[in-house]
Design a protein around this motif. Structure first.
Motif, PDB file in Angstrom:
ATOM      1  N   ASN A 139       0.826  -1.216   0.000  1.00 63.04           N
ATOM      2  CA  ASN A 139       0.000   0.000   0.000  1.00 63.04           C
ATOM      3  C   ASN A 139       0.853   1.255   0.000  1.00 63.04           C
ATOM      4  OD1 ASN A 139      -2.338  -1.348  -0.075  1.00 63.04           O
ATOM      5  ND2 ASN A 139      -2.659  -1.345   2.158  1.00 63.04           N
ATOM      6  N   ALA A 140       1.920   1.221   0.810  1.00 61.27           N
ATOM      7  CA  ALA A 140       2.793   2.409   0.889  1.00 61.27           C
ATOM      8  C   ALA A 140       3.378   2.711  -0.491  1.00 61.27           C
ATOM      9  CB  ALA A 140       3.908   2.169   1.909  1.00 61.27           C
ATOM     10  N   ILE A 141       3.761   1.656  -1.197  1.00 60.77           N
ATOM     11  CA  ILE A 141       4.344   1.848  -2.534  1.00 60.77           C
ATOM     12  C   ILE A 141       3.278   2.399  -3.498  1.00 60.77           C
ATOM     13  CG2 ILE A 141       5.180   0.545  -4.554  1.00 60.77           C
ATOM     14  CD1 ILE A 141       6.887  -1.099  -2.572  1.00 60.77           C
ATOM     15  N   ALA A 142       2.116   1.760  -3.474  1.00 62.61           N
ATOM     16  CA  ALA A 142       1.051   2.203  -4.392  1.00 62.61           C
ATOM     17  C   ALA A 142       0.692   3.663  -4.126  1.00 62.61           C
ATOM     18  CB  ALA A 142      -0.175   1.306  -4.228  1.00 62.61           C
ATOM     19  N   GLN A 143       0.651   4.025  -2.847  1.00 66.07           N
ATOM     20  CA  GLN A 143       0.308   5.392  -2.456  1.00 66.07           C
ATOM     21  C   GLN A 143       1.371   6.377  -2.940  1.00 66.07           C
ATOM     22  OE1 GLN A 143      -2.709   5.378  -1.295  1.00 66.07           O
ATOM     23  NE2 GLN A 143      -2.578   7.622  -1.464  1.00 66.07           N
ATOM     24  N   ALA A 144       2.644   6.003  -2.723  1.00 67.25           N
ATOM     25  CA  ALA A 144       3.747   6.902  -3.100  1.00 67.25           C
ATOM     26  C   ALA A 144       3.738   7.150  -4.606  1.00 67.25           C
ATOM     27  CB  ALA A 144       5.079   6.288  -2.667  1.00 67.25           C
ATOM     28  N   VAL A 145       3.428   6.116  -5.362  1.00 67.24           N
ATOM     29  CA  VAL A 145       3.470   6.237  -6.825  1.00 67.24           C
ATOM     30  C   VAL A 145       2.392   7.199  -7.332  1.00 67.24           C
ATOM     31  CG1 VAL A 145       3.017   4.923  -8.957  1.00 67.24           C
ATOM     32  CG2 VAL A 145       4.578   4.026  -7.236  1.00 67.24           C
ATOM     33  N   LYS A 146       1.227   7.130  -6.694  1.00 67.52           N
ATOM     34  CA  LYS A 146       0.091   7.971  -7.111  1.00 67.52           C
ATOM     35  C   LYS A 146       0.450   9.443  -7.150  1.00 67.52           C
ATOM     36  CE  LYS A 146      -4.120   5.713  -5.622  1.00 67.52           C
ATOM     37  NZ  LYS A 146      -4.755   5.582  -4.333  1.00 67.52           N
ATOM     38  N   ASP A 147       1.292   9.856  -6.201  1.00 66.59           N
ATOM     39  CA  ASP A 147       1.606  11.281  -6.072  1.00 66.59           C
ATOM     40  C   ASP A 147       2.733  11.738  -6.997  1.00 66.59           C
ATOM     41  OD1 ASP A 147      -0.311  11.358  -4.123  1.00 66.59           O
ATOM     42  OD2 ASP A 147       1.110  10.924  -2.495  1.00 66.59           O
ATOM     43  N   CYS A 148       3.327  10.826  -7.739  1.00 62.48           N
ATOM     44  CA  CYS A 148       4.464  11.206  -8.600  1.00 62.48           C
ATOM     45  C   CYS A 148       3.972  11.696  -9.961  1.00 62.48           C
ATOM     46  CB  CYS A 148       5.377  10.001  -8.828  1.00 62.48           C
ATOM     47  SG  CYS A 148       6.171   9.465  -7.319  1.00 62.48           S
ATOM     48  N   PRO A 149       4.739  12.609 -10.569  1.00 64.91           N
ATOM     49  CA  PRO A 149       4.352  13.042 -11.919  1.00 64.91           C
ATOM     50  C   PRO A 149       4.528  11.907 -12.926  1.00 64.91           C
ATOM     51  CG  PRO A 149       6.445  14.050 -11.247  1.00 64.91           C
ATOM     52  CD  PRO A 149       5.928  13.282 -10.068  1.00 64.91           C
ATOM     53  N   THR A 150       3.894  12.040 -14.061  1.00 58.66           N
ATOM     54  CA  THR A 150       4.140  11.044 -15.104  1.00 58.66           C
ATOM     55  C   THR A 150       5.551  11.273 -15.647  1.00 58.66           C
ATOM     56  OG1 THR A 150       3.356  12.414 -16.907  1.00 58.66           O
ATOM     57  CG2 THR A 150       1.698  11.060 -15.777  1.00 58.66           C
ATOM     58  N   HIS A 151       6.056  10.276 -16.306  1.00 56.41           N
ATOM     59  CA  HIS A 151       7.397  10.374 -16.907  1.00 56.41           C
ATOM     60  C   HIS A 151       7.421  11.547 -17.899  1.00 56.41           C
ATOM     61  CE1 HIS A 151      10.502   8.309 -19.770  1.00 56.41           C
ATOM     62  NE2 HIS A 151      11.133   9.056 -18.899  1.00 56.41           N
ATOM     63  N   SER A 152       6.367  11.672 -18.697  1.00 52.84           N
ATOM     64  CA  SER A 152       6.311  12.771 -19.681  1.00 52.84           C
ATOM     65  C   SER A 152       6.314  14.134 -18.985  1.00 52.84           C
ATOM     66  CB  SER A 152       5.039  12.694 -20.517  1.00 52.84           C
ATOM     67  OG  SER A 152       5.015  11.515 -21.216  1.00 52.84           O
ATOM     68  N   GLU A 153       5.526  14.233 -17.896  1.00 52.02           N
ATOM     69  CA  GLU A 153       5.507  15.510 -17.149  1.00 52.02           C
ATOM     70  C   GLU A 153       6.888  15.834 -16.596  1.00 52.02           C
ATOM     71  OE1 GLU A 153       0.847  15.202 -15.613  1.00 52.02           O
ATOM     72  OE2 GLU A 153       2.476  14.575 -14.287  1.00 52.02           O
ATOM     73  N   PHE A 154       7.554  14.790 -16.092  1.00 48.81           N
ATOM     74  CA  PHE A 154       8.899  15.006 -15.528  1.00 48.81           C
ATOM     75  C   PHE A 154       9.839  15.541 -16.608  1.00 48.81           C
ATOM     76  CE2 PHE A 154      13.232  13.735 -14.727  1.00 48.81           C
ATOM     77  CZ  PHE A 154      13.431  14.170 -13.420  1.00 48.81           C
ATOM     78  N   ILE A 155       9.809  14.902 -17.778  1.00 45.26           N
ATOM     79  CA  ILE A 155      10.708  15.343 -18.863  1.00 45.26           C
ATOM     80  C   ILE A 155      10.359  16.774 -19.266  1.00 45.26           C
ATOM     81  CG2 ILE A 155      11.294  14.975 -21.303  1.00 45.26           C
ATOM     82  CD1 ILE A 155      11.037  11.960 -20.786  1.00 45.26           C
TER      83      ILE A 155
END
Ligand code: FAD
Length: 506
Positions: free
Chosen positions: A482-498
């Motif tokens: 759950n902690a991993i799934a939660q952390a991922v949700k808040d990250c930008p997409t790869h395209s947004e990051f680039i």
């Protein structure tokens, strides 16, 4: 100074080759010896050019370029790079299978017992969970998301690593700028003849096609597969590893950019090998790595085009190679780095990483002009062991397949494994133990990824976990997922990051 008072220091280093290996070596040595009186000259021939492939890396590349003063986002921008969180293997175990070999750990070790033992314990109690769900890098890759890892160890976002996909030509250019800025002299000419000292065969000079002769104390051969100095002049010899690794050809092509670009390399099993998909900002690298014993060049090309389509930016170009290693990567006053020192094949992107370790070894064992043979022996021993360990890791990928569809994959399963790999496998199967050798490129988490991906699991679990409260364990592992799934949700997409941080000026 040598013990007898004479100056034994190397004054002139000559590098032959201006591909990834040549410019990485030049930039790193120039940085390492900055302020000294050493001159570094790089000879490359624009009429010969470079191999022009080698665009997927592993995380150590970032330590390499950071050590010479380059920053992640600058490298990404300059090389039209994208993020690589790992490799997705499609169809390797069987035609329907897919798993990711991520950069980063799985779960959390507890009480000095590795995480996978807890996972095995739960599995033995009947609760089957996806091993990939305990890896943040896998979760990010699957979701197409990315953010740089947190430097804060307790954070869930601290437990992964990342590498880059880059345009090899742009990477070499970027390094060239860095190296020339640190005083490296570049000569665009073709080496026509190598002059050697009669008594010991040491190289004394290189005769160029512009009529000049370049002299030096130490020669670094980065001339690619041909090994112009290490083989052509020094006759080091080559150890052929085709008995274990059947792939000996590649067709490399370039297609349009994938939108959105996945933050991982994709490697898809084919009838006589595998196909890479390497997403860059401006294009996609495609290639089919295959065994000429099992498919003709023409059929391989048809298979590649059938998979990637004919609307390409660069038509398939064939590259032949012999998996193996140069018997002596260092001989006399010549050190081979890059393809000139050997090549396994592109799977797991190990070749550029071996350039990094080749440079590191050279820095650590850097000789005087009177070259001490013990340094040479140490370098060669280290290189041999390191490459054998990488070889074993790559062999495992082929040997572990369960594909029933054709002769290539059956033959891979029937390979007689090297003793070193057999021992590793036995330790894993009997006790879930991962042997970690010195000078081993791949961490236990990488072996875990491949073992799990291919369904090679140990007979049991750590007996210390026999009395463990299974319900509590199930809750703890659920919490990790759950902690991993939660952390991922808040990250930008790869395209947004680039777009936000690393967009290339194209
Ligand atoms: P090259 O790029 O071949 O450079 C050789 C240089 O020597 C050139 O500058 C050439 O002009 C010069 N030269 C040669 N002869 C002379 C002469 N007589 N006079 C003057 N100059 C000369 N590695 C990875 O890490 N990741 C990957 O994804 C990956 N994919 C690959 C895919 C394929 C199909 C292949 C074959 C390799 C791949 N590699 C990969 C390996 C990677 O391409 C190489 O490690 C990397 O490009 C370094 O090459 P190099 O500099 O040793 O040789």
């Amino acid at each position: 100074m040598s013990p007898n008072g004479t100056d034994n220091r190397i004054r002139d280093v000559v590098i032959v080759g201006g591909g990834t290996a040549g410019w990485m070596t030049a930039a790193a040595l120039a940085d390492h010896f900055r302020g000294s009186r050493m001159t570094i000259t790089l000879v490359e021939s624009s009429s010969i050019g470079t191999i022009g492939v080698g665009e997927a890396t592993i995380p150590t590349i970032r330590q390499f370029y950071q050590s010479i003063g380059l920053r992640d986002l600058d490298v990404m921008k300059a090389t039209h790079g994208t993020v690589k969180l790992g490799i997705q293997f499609d169809g390797w175990l069987n035609p329907e299978s897919s798993f990711i070999h991520p950069f980063g750990v799985y779960g959390q070790d507890l009480r000095n017992i590795p995480f996978h033992q807890y996972w095995l314990r739960l599995r033995a109690a009947g609760e089957q969970t996806d091993f990939g769900d305990y890896s943040l890098a896998v979760a990010l890759a699957r979701a197409g998301r990315f953010t740089t890892p947190s430097p804060n160890p307790p954070s869930t976002l601290s437990v992964f690593d990342w590498a880059l996909h880059f345009d090899a030509g742009l990477f070499a250019q970027f390094l060239r700028k860095n190296a020339e800025g640190k005083g490296v002299r570049r000569i665009d000419a073709k080496v026509e003849r190598v002059e050697q000292r009669a008594e010991d065969g040491h190289i004394t000079g290189l005769l160029l096609d512009n009529g000049d002769t370049i002299t030096g104390d130490l020669f670094v051969d980065c001339s690619g597969f041909g090994g112009l100095l290490i083989e052509g002049a020094m006759k080091s010899g080559y150890e052929d590893w085709t008995q274990w690794l059947f792939c000996d050809r590649a067709l490399a092509a370039q297609g349009n950019a994938i939108s959105p670009p996945p933050p991982y390399t994709r490697v898809t099993a084919h009838s006589a090998g595998w196909r890479w998909t390497i997403p860059l900002q401006h294009r996609t690298g495609h290639g089919y790595v295959y065994s000429s014993r099992f498919i003709s060049d023409g059929d391989a090309e048809e298979e590649l085009l059938g998979a990637v389509g004919r609307d390409l930016k660069m038509a398939p170009r064939r590259i032949a190679f012999t998996p193996g290693r140069r018997k002596q990567a260092w001989k006399g006053n010549c050190v081979a780095i890059g393809l000139s020192s050997g090549f396994l094949e592109p799977l797991e992107s190990t070749s550029i990483a071996l350039i990094e370790t080749g440079i590191e070894k050279l820095k650590q064992l850097f000789p005087g002009r009177q070259i001490d043979p013990r340094l040479v022996d140490e370098y060669n021993d280290w290189s041999r062991r390191e490459l054998q360990r990488v070889r074993d890791f790559v062999i495992l990928h082929y040997w572990a397949n369960q594909r029933q569809d054709n002769a290539f994959w059956r033959a891979c399963r029937e390979v007689e494994l090297p003793e070193s790999l057999l021992h590793k496998l036995e330790m894993w199967k009997r006790r879930g133990h991962i042997i970690r050798y010195r000078w081993e490129m791949f961490q236990p988490s990488s072996w875990l990824a491949i073992y799990n991906g291919f369904g090679i699991l140990p007979d049991g679990y750590d007996p210390a976990l026999d009395g463990y409260d299974v319900a509590g364990l199930s809750r703890a592992l659920g919490g990790m997922r759950n902690a991993i799934a939660q952390a991922v949700k808040d990250c930008p997409t790869h395209s947004e990051f680039i777009e936000r941080y690393a967009k290339a000026d194209m």
